[in-house]
Design an enzyme around this catalytic site. Structure first.
Site, PDB file in Angstrom:
ATOM      1  CG  ASP A 287      -1.685   1.295   1.422  1.00  0.00           C
ATOM      2  OD1 ASP A 287      -1.915   1.989   0.412  1.00  0.00           O
ATOM      3  OD2 ASP A 287      -2.049   1.602   2.575  1.00  0.00           O
TER       4      ASP A 287
ATOM      5  N   GLY B 272       1.290   4.924  -0.047  1.00  0.00           N
ATOM      6  CA  GLY B 272       0.586   6.175   0.200  1.00  0.00           C
ATOM      7  C   GLY B 272       1.502   7.375   0.019  1.00  0.00           C
ATOM      8  CG  ASN B 273      -0.075  11.093  -1.153  1.00  0.00           C
ATOM      9  OD1 ASN B 273       0.416  11.205  -2.264  1.00  0.00           O
ATOM     10  ND2 ASN B 273      -1.382  11.044  -0.954  1.00  0.00           N
TER      11      ASN B 273
ATOM     12  CB  VAL C 107       1.751  -0.336   4.691  1.00  0.00           C
ATOM     13  CG1 VAL C 107       1.566  -1.575   5.573  1.00  0.00           C
ATOM     14  CG2 VAL C 107       1.598   0.932   5.515  1.00  0.00           C
TER      15      VAL C 107
ATOM     16  CG  ASP D  63      -5.808   5.876  -0.597  1.00  0.00           C
ATOM     17  OD1 ASP D  63      -6.423   6.234  -1.631  1.00  0.00           O
ATOM     18  OD2 ASP D  63      -5.309   6.715   0.191  1.00  0.00           O
ATOM     19  NE  ARG D  64     -11.429   9.044  -0.998  1.00  0.00           N
ATOM     20  CZ  ARG D  64     -11.995  10.166  -1.425  1.00  0.00           C
ATOM     21  NH1 ARG D  64     -11.336  10.939  -2.289  1.00  0.00           N
ATOM     22  NH2 ARG D  64     -13.190  10.515  -1.010  1.00  0.00           N
TER      23      ARG D  64
ATOM     24  CG  ASP E 247      -7.617   6.026   5.084  1.00  0.00           C
ATOM     25  OD1 ASP E 247      -6.844   6.146   6.054  1.00  0.00           O
ATOM     26  OD2 ASP E 247      -7.334   5.375   4.074  1.00  0.00           O
TER      27      ASP E 247
ATOM     28  CB  THR F  38      -1.123  12.301   3.468  1.00  0.00           C
ATOM     29  OG1 THR F  38      -0.117  11.298   3.607  1.00  0.00           O
ATOM     30  CG2 THR F  38      -0.469  13.637   3.158  1.00  0.00           C
TER      31      THR F  38
END
Length: 259
Positions: free
Chosen positions: A6, A8-9, A13, A110-111, A130, A133
């Protein structure tokens, strides 16, 4: 065993998933310049600490909101795990649910992954919050259709903006203000903590109340993201906290893509 990634900004992970269960997880700061070789050195050591080897990984799925990070993660899968990574949202790993919004292609991975896991785990209308960031609110109806949501600055972004713009304000930890939950601060640090923390709680509660009113049916609120637990004891607005919702979504999407 599946390696779910995953990206992310702020952080990436990596999680080892077996039969839907997370066996181990690791987090590293997102840096699109980081090479596949660097990831491999880091991961091989962490796998070893948990009693695994690189050969343990037989499949890789990647969900990312950072396009520049994708290539090196794909090379990692090819070079060190000897497999082609499945990319969340692409090909056989399409989202698999209806997006009833004006720009469906703009929904972040992610969403979408949160929506997949939340709808699989919980019946009825859902509001997913969620804390990353950005703090995002996503609405899924009881049929599993994505109806839209809200994007707000994350609490760390809000604090950074405040400290950067105001020369005399100190950098503080984000935590519930100590004492009797008063919202009248007696010193600068207390006033900042009240403004950031209780201001954020008020935003969450206010947006959830307005969203529920607009849905017009009973709705369950699911919180995820690393900072969700920060607010758990101070507001009754969450029905469930699921810290690993995005990873769950990746694992479910992987299984669906292999059917």
């Amino acid at each position: 065993m599946l390696l779910a990634v995953d990206a992310g900004n702020t952080n990436i992970v990596f999680a080892l998933v077996e039969s839907g269960q997370i066996r181990a997880r690791w987090r590293i700061a997102t840096d699109p310049r980081r090479t596949a070789d660097e990831y491999a050195v880091w991961l091989s050591q962490l796998l070893g600490l948990e009693g695994f080897t690189m050969a343990t990984v037989t499949g890789v799925i990647i969900g990312t909101v950072v396009p520049r990070a994708l290539h090196n993660l794909q090379v990692l899968a090819q070079k060190y795990f000897k497999t082609e990574a499945v990319i969340a949202g692409k090909g056989d790993a399409g989202w698999g649910f209806q997006l009833d919004v004006e720009e469906p292609e703009q929904l972040g991975a992610d969403r979408a992954l949160n929506c997949i896991a939340a709808h699989a785990n919980h019946p009825g209308d859902l509001i997913i919050i969620d804390f990353g960031t950005a703090t995002t609110f996503d609405v899924i109806d009881f049929k599993g259709t994505y109806k839209g949501g809200v994007i707000a600055p994350g609490i760390n972004l809000s604090l950074d903006a405040l400290v950067t713009a105001a020369a005399k304000l100190p950098r503080i930890a984000i935590e519930a203000p100590h004492g009797n939950n008063s919202v009248i601060g007696r010193n600068t640090v207390d006033q900042m903590q009240i403004g950031i923390y209780w201001g954020y709680v008020a935003m969450i509660e206010g947006l959830v109340a307005r969203t529920k009113a607009e849905i017009g049916r009973p709705s369950k609120v699911i919180a995820t993201g690393g900072l969700a637990v920060l607010f758990e004891k101070q507001t009754p607005v969450f029905d469930v906290i699921e810290p690993d919702l995005t990873i769950q979504g990746l694992a479910m999407l992987w299984e669906r893509s292999k059917v």
